[in-house]
Write a protein that holds these residues in place. Structure first.
Motif, mmCIF file in Angstrom:
data_model
loop_
_atom_site.group_PDB
_atom_site.id
_atom_site.type_symbol
_atom_site.label_atom_id
_atom_site.label_comp_id
_atom_site.label_asym_id
_atom_site.label_seq_id
_atom_site.Cartn_x
_atom_site.Cartn_y
_atom_site.Cartn_z
ATOM 1 N N HIS A 51 -11.846 -2.999 -1.177
ATOM 2 C CA HIS A 51 -10.787 -3.831 -0.583
ATOM 3 C C HIS A 51 -11.093 -4.092 0.897
ATOM 4 C CE1 HIS A 51 -6.935 -5.558 -0.086
ATOM 5 N NE2 HIS A 51 -6.294 -4.512 0.395
ATOM 6 N N HIS A 60 -5.232 -7.994 -3.928
ATOM 7 C CA HIS A 60 -4.046 -7.196 -4.279
ATOM 8 C C HIS A 60 -3.637 -7.410 -5.735
ATOM 9 C CE1 HIS A 60 -2.926 -6.940 0.234
ATOM 10 N NE2 HIS A 60 -3.580 -5.859 -0.165
ATOM 11 N N CYS A 103 -7.219 -5.327 5.920
ATOM 12 C CA CYS A 103 -5.845 -5.322 5.421
ATOM 13 C C CYS A 103 -5.067 -4.217 6.143
ATOM 14 C CB CYS A 103 -5.844 -5.064 3.914
ATOM 15 S SG CYS A 103 -4.202 -5.051 3.186
ATOM 16 N N HIS A 123 0.830 -1.209 0.000
ATOM 17 C CA HIS A 123 0.000 0.000 0.000
ATOM 18 C C HIS A 123 0.863 1.257 0.000
ATOM 19 C CE1 HIS A 123 -4.114 -1.570 0.212
ATOM 20 N NE2 HIS A 123 -3.529 -2.627 0.758
HETATM 21 ZN ZN LIG Z 1 -4.417 -4.391 1.056
#
Ligand SMILES: [Zn+2]
Length: 244
Positions: A236, A214, A240, A172
């Motif tokens: 998403h 991802h 995460c 990220h």
């Molecule tokens: Zn992620």
């Protein structure tokens, strides 16, 4: 919604051994520098900031707890000056609040705060993905992103929780780097600590599922598919990066 944010973290999340170690008074031959995990070349104020941040996010300093500067400085074996320098940074991140009566207090985040934090992070992430895809559509290559995706795959295959968490964080960060927006990076960093704080008991997402997400995100960015990249990041899994 995480219940930890409604009150004491103590019953919900035991601080890990490393955090407890940090909290123990220093021995005579020990310094904060050789006890801490972080880069010891950093100024003491930075080290204290990182330590306090870890303590708050790890639940060692509980929501609503007063930060007693004298006591804390003694426990950490530092003067009050670096401590005073660290507090405004924690306040800017929303991890503590300061009131004239009680001084610095560890922030107590509500369900509404948690909802807003996840919404804002999703919006910032989606913006980062759109900007990154737009860059790839014109001139930029995404080699660092490819490398980051490869690392997440290796970590996922190895099943190493710490490696997976670090690899997700890195991936990220690479999207954010591709987006190349100082303000966006700053806003993302500003809420990162609070997102972790409200994520303490949201559970851990399936690493394989995260990896599939991802792959799709990275493909859309590499191909310059701006709207698709933004939409994929919006959808998403919010878990995460919350356990790293
Ligand atoms: Zn992620």
């Amino acid at each position: 919604m995480p219940s930890a944010l409604l009150g004491s973290l103590g019953g919900q999340q035991l601080p890990d051994d490393e955090l407890l170690e940090l909290w123990k008074p220093l021995r005579a031959d020990e310094t904060m520098a050789n006890r801490q995990r972080q880069d010891t070349s950093k100024p003491v104020a930075d080290q204290i900031y990182t330590t306090l941040r870890d303590m708050i996010i790890g639940g060692l300093l509980e929501p609503g707890m007063r930060i007693r500067q004298r006591e804390l400085a003694t426990k950490l074996n530092v003067s009050r000056i670096p401590l005073r320098e660290a507090l405004p940074r924690l306040e800017a991140e929303g991890l503590i609040t300061t009131t004239p009566r009680r001084g610095a207090v560890v922030a107590q985040l509500t369900e509404q705060d948690a909802r807003e934090l996840f919404e804002v992070r999703a919006a910032l992430d989606a913006m980062a993905a759109r900007l990154a895809a737009a860059k790839c559509a014109t001139e930029q290559t995404a080699q660092n992103l490819e490398d980051a995706l490869e690392k997440t795959e290796e970590a996922t295959d190895a099943g190493d929780v710490d490696r997976i968490a670090a690899a997700h964080m890195n991936l990220h960060e690479q999207i954010l780097a591709l987006a190349d927006s100082t303000l966006l990076a700053k806003l993302t960093a500003q809420i990162a600590g609070r997102v972790k704080l409200v994520s303490l008991d949201t559970g851990i997402a399936d690493p394989k599922q995260l990896h599939y997400e991802h792959i799709s995100i990275c493909n859309a960015i590499r191909r310059g598919q701006v709207e698709l990249a933004g939409a994929l990041l919006s959808a998403h899994d919010p878990r995460c990066r919350t356990n790293s």
